[in-house]
Enzyme design. Structure first.
Site, mmCIF file in Angstrom:
data_model
loop_
_atom_site.group_PDB
_atom_site.id
_atom_site.type_symbol
_atom_site.label_atom_id
_atom_site.label_comp_id
_atom_site.label_asym_id
_atom_site.label_seq_id
_atom_site.Cartn_x
_atom_site.Cartn_y
_atom_site.Cartn_z
ATOM 1 N N CYS A 57 -2.157 -0.614 7.732
ATOM 2 C CA CYS A 57 -1.376 0.598 7.498
ATOM 3 C C CYS A 57 -1.426 1.526 8.710
ATOM 4 O O CYS A 57 -0.495 2.304 8.944
ATOM 5 C CB CYS A 57 -1.887 1.317 6.253
ATOM 6 S SG CYS A 57 -1.540 0.423 4.719
ATOM 7 N N THR A 66 -21.663 -3.395 -32.530
ATOM 8 C CA THR A 66 -20.434 -2.624 -32.704
ATOM 9 C C THR A 66 -19.233 -3.545 -32.914
ATOM 10 O O THR A 66 -18.371 -3.289 -33.755
ATOM 11 C CB THR A 66 -20.200 -1.720 -31.476
ATOM 12 O OG1 THR A 66 -21.253 -0.764 -31.395
ATOM 13 C CG2 THR A 66 -18.870 -1.000 -31.566
ATOM 14 N N ARG A 107 -8.567 4.430 -21.344
ATOM 15 C CA ARG A 107 -8.603 2.962 -21.351
ATOM 16 C C ARG A 107 -7.546 2.386 -20.413
ATOM 17 O O ARG A 107 -7.793 1.400 -19.710
ATOM 18 C CB ARG A 107 -8.368 2.435 -22.769
ATOM 19 C CG ARG A 107 -9.519 2.643 -23.726
ATOM 20 C CD ARG A 107 -9.188 2.046 -25.086
ATOM 21 N NE ARG A 107 -10.234 2.260 -26.068
ATOM 22 C CZ ARG A 107 -10.186 1.842 -27.321
ATOM 23 N NH1 ARG A 107 -9.099 1.187 -27.753
ATOM 24 N NH2 ARG A 107 -11.187 2.073 -28.147
ATOM 25 N N GLU A 160 0.998 3.870 2.154
ATOM 26 C CA GLU A 160 1.578 4.370 3.403
ATOM 27 C C GLU A 160 2.919 3.729 3.753
ATOM 28 O O GLU A 160 3.884 4.453 4.046
ATOM 29 C CB GLU A 160 0.590 4.182 4.569
ATOM 30 C CG GLU A 160 -0.706 4.948 4.411
ATOM 31 C CD GLU A 160 -1.822 4.135 3.784
ATOM 32 O OE1 GLU A 160 -2.982 4.283 4.208
ATOM 33 O OE2 GLU A 160 -1.507 3.334 2.867
ATOM 34 N N HIS A 214 0.828 -1.197 0.000
ATOM 35 C CA HIS A 214 0.000 0.000 0.000
ATOM 36 C C HIS A 214 0.866 1.253 0.000
ATOM 37 O O HIS A 214 2.091 1.196 0.136
ATOM 38 C CB HIS A 214 -0.919 -0.011 1.210
ATOM 39 C CG HIS A 214 -1.913 -1.141 1.194
ATOM 40 N ND1 HIS A 214 -2.678 -1.477 2.286
ATOM 41 C CD2 HIS A 214 -2.255 -2.025 0.209
ATOM 42 C CE1 HIS A 214 -3.455 -2.499 1.982
ATOM 43 N NE2 HIS A 214 -3.208 -2.854 0.736
ATOM 44 N N ARG A 253 -3.055 1.532 -27.106
ATOM 45 C CA ARG A 253 -2.018 1.543 -28.136
ATOM 46 C C ARG A 253 -0.949 2.610 -27.885
ATOM 47 O O ARG A 253 -0.153 2.922 -28.772
ATOM 48 C CB ARG A 253 -2.659 1.739 -29.509
ATOM 49 C CG ARG A 253 -3.572 0.589 -29.901
ATOM 50 C CD ARG A 253 -4.109 0.711 -31.305
ATOM 51 N NE ARG A 253 -5.019 1.826 -31.457
ATOM 52 C CZ ARG A 253 -6.323 1.780 -31.173
ATOM 53 N NH1 ARG A 253 -6.844 0.665 -30.697
ATOM 54 N NH2 ARG A 253 -7.089 2.836 -31.356
ATOM 55 N N LEU A 299 -10.001 -2.575 -29.107
ATOM 56 C CA LEU A 299 -10.306 -2.058 -27.770
ATOM 57 C C LEU A 299 -9.141 -2.186 -26.799
ATOM 58 O O LEU A 299 -9.335 -2.372 -25.595
ATOM 59 C CB LEU A 299 -11.550 -2.757 -27.193
ATOM 60 C CG LEU A 299 -12.828 -2.660 -28.037
ATOM 61 C CD1 LEU A 299 -13.967 -3.421 -27.365
ATOM 62 C CD2 LEU A 299 -13.229 -1.216 -28.286
ATOM 63 N N CYS A 324 -5.947 1.438 6.380
ATOM 64 C CA CYS A 324 -6.642 0.206 6.756
ATOM 65 C C CYS A 324 -6.274 -0.193 8.177
ATOM 66 O O CYS A 324 -5.193 0.112 8.680
ATOM 67 C CB CYS A 324 -6.328 -0.912 5.764
ATOM 68 S SG CYS A 324 -4.588 -1.365 5.632
ATOM 69 N N ASP A 358 -17.652 -2.846 -36.510
ATOM 70 C CA ASP A 358 -16.405 -2.074 -36.468
ATOM 71 C C ASP A 358 -15.157 -2.939 -36.356
ATOM 72 O O ASP A 358 -14.059 -2.472 -36.645
ATOM 73 C CB ASP A 358 -16.429 -1.106 -35.279
ATOM 74 C CG ASP A 358 -17.488 -0.028 -35.410
ATOM 75 O OD1 ASP A 358 -18.181 -0.008 -36.449
ATOM 76 O OD2 ASP A 358 -17.629 0.783 -34.486
#
Length: 436
Positions: free
Chosen positions: A88, A200, A188, A56, A54, A211, A208, A79, A204
């Site tokens: 933490c 789609t 993304r 911290e 984590h 890049r 997805l 936490c 298309d």
């Protein structure tokens, strides 16, 4: 001691750090932490890729002995429970920090308020709620999954000047320029999963993936609403399924030909309690998953898609009129072929977001980017499950044969706040958000 302008400056840095690993920390939130001694930052930490260590302990390790008597700024309440790593809160106490400033209290019932209480019981001064709005925004995906039991949903649309998002029968059309497309690539990379309808995916043939050079490994899980498993085996999604995961969401009715009509469906959620400290990334026990929910589903009609004569969900008009005409053996063959290619088949309710979204959350997906098509976007909007809208507008027009955008700036739902408008290259972006 109350918060000061310097406190705000250091919390801004902690928030900036937390944003660095969005989409890379499994089911754990991406938290930022800075340790400050005599007005100077002596330690920085961000939740590591994969979810641990984590923020911290990393910031404290960098600070070393300088942490004693210092102030720690952390975007989410530390936490307080033992998981894969020690609490933490214990690490902060052991370091000797004199003060901890927290932006957002953790809604996890095992943590909420307990981390703060541990710190105060140890004699540490604790301030909470500093830059809370900014902090909640940076942790939106985690907070949504914790409090609403579903992923944070982002809808992205690129719209032409005449209000179109594409042209029928022509596949992908570039509506926005390179700068806007680069922003979407970065989005993304910061998102757990991306979703499109089968219309789609077929029209298309998108990949997805991310890049951006150097960030290809941060591509999100790719999800297709595909009731009858029509995803072509030669599509880019299927061909790359072993490199970047692909999930085809099929109708439950076709998952088990021998299931009695009145048989009870399994519960949509396994017995988990996602948290910062102890949830590893979800691992499928097999390539096929069947998820349902108790109680009657809320009716949401399957949306029609962009492909003429075909529904976006992959259901032909004949299928829609009579489900009994569905050739289950053909569907099973497509199932096996997709599985063999590395695609995971998930039996759920593609057109019932109220069931699909909790199923995705139970698998560790905290953020979901909906990219198309028009009717899939409308499905999530009408069901009330969109949290953020990114409306890019390009300078050109589509004209005849265009696919109309499911939403315009003039008809944004009233419970969304207009965050702002900015210019992105030759395009403009309007951003809207619901309160987290």
């Amino acid at each position: 001691m109350s918060a000061s302008p310097d406190d705000a400056q250091f919390m801004q840095e902690a928030i900036r750090l937390g944003l660095l690993h969005l989409g890379q920390t499994s089911t754990n939130p991406s938290v930022g932490c800075v340790v400050v001694r005599d007005g100077t930052i002596v330690g920085r930490g961000t939740t590591a890729v994969g979810g641990r260590p984590h923020a911290e302990p990393q910031a404290l390790a960098e600070a070393g002995e300088l942490a004693r008597g210092a102030t720690a700024y952390v975007t989410l309440e530390p936490c307080s429970h033992h998981g894969k790593t020690p609490p933490c809160a214990d690490a902060l106490i052991a370091s000797g920090v004199a003060r901890v400033v927290i932006s957002v209290t953790d809604p996890d019932e095992r943590v909420s308020g307990r981390g703060i209480a541990m710190l105060r019981d140890a004699g540490i001064e604790v301030e909470t709620g500093l830059l809370e709005e900014e902090g909640r925004h940076s942790l939106a995906a985690y907070l949504t999954r914790q409090t609403k039991n579903r992923p944070y949903v982002i809808l992205k649309l690129a719209v032409s000047q005449d209000g179109m998002i594409g042209r029928k029968g022509e596949g992908q059309i570039a509506i926005t320029g390179p700068a806007a497309r680069a922003e979407v690539q970065q989005l993304r990379a910061e998102t757990d999963a991306i979703l499109v309808g089968i219309g789609t995916a077929t029209a298309d043939d998108p990949e997805l993936t991310v890049r951006i050079p150097g960030l290809e490994g941060r591509s999100p899980v790719r999800i297709v609403l595909d009731p009858l498993l029509d995803l072509p085996l030669n599509s880019k999604l299927v061909r790359t399924a072993r490199e970047v995961p692909v999930i085809a969401v099929a109708r439950e009715e076709v998952s088990d030909p021998e299931m009695d009509e009145g048989a009870a469906l399994p519960s949509v959620l396994p017995d988990i309690s996602p948290s910062r400290g102890e949830i590893d990334s979800w691992q499928a026990s097999s390539q096929t998953n069947k998820l349902g929910t108790s109680g009657p589903p809320q009716p949401i009609s399957p949306p029609e898609g962009e492909m003429p004569g075909r529904a976006e969900g992959g259901i032909t008009p004949a299928d829609a009129q009579d489900d009994t005409t569905t050739n289950l053996s053909d569907i099973e063959s497509r199932h096996q072929a997709l599985e063999a290619a590395g695609v995971e088949v998930l039996y759920c309710h593609p057109y019932h977001p109220e069931q699909l979204l909790p199923a995705l959350a139970s698998r560790g997906i905290s953020s979901l980017l909906v990219e198309g098509g028009a009717r899939t976007a409308r499905l999530f909007l009408d069901a009330g499950y969109v949290d953020r809208i990114l409306l890019y507008q390009g300078p050109g027009t589509i004209g005849d044969g265009g696919i109309e955008t499911p939403i315009r700036k003039t008809d944004i739902p009233s419970d969304f706040k207009h965050v702002g408008t900015r210019i992105v290259g030759a395009d403009s972006l309007d951003e809207y958000e619901r309160e987290v």
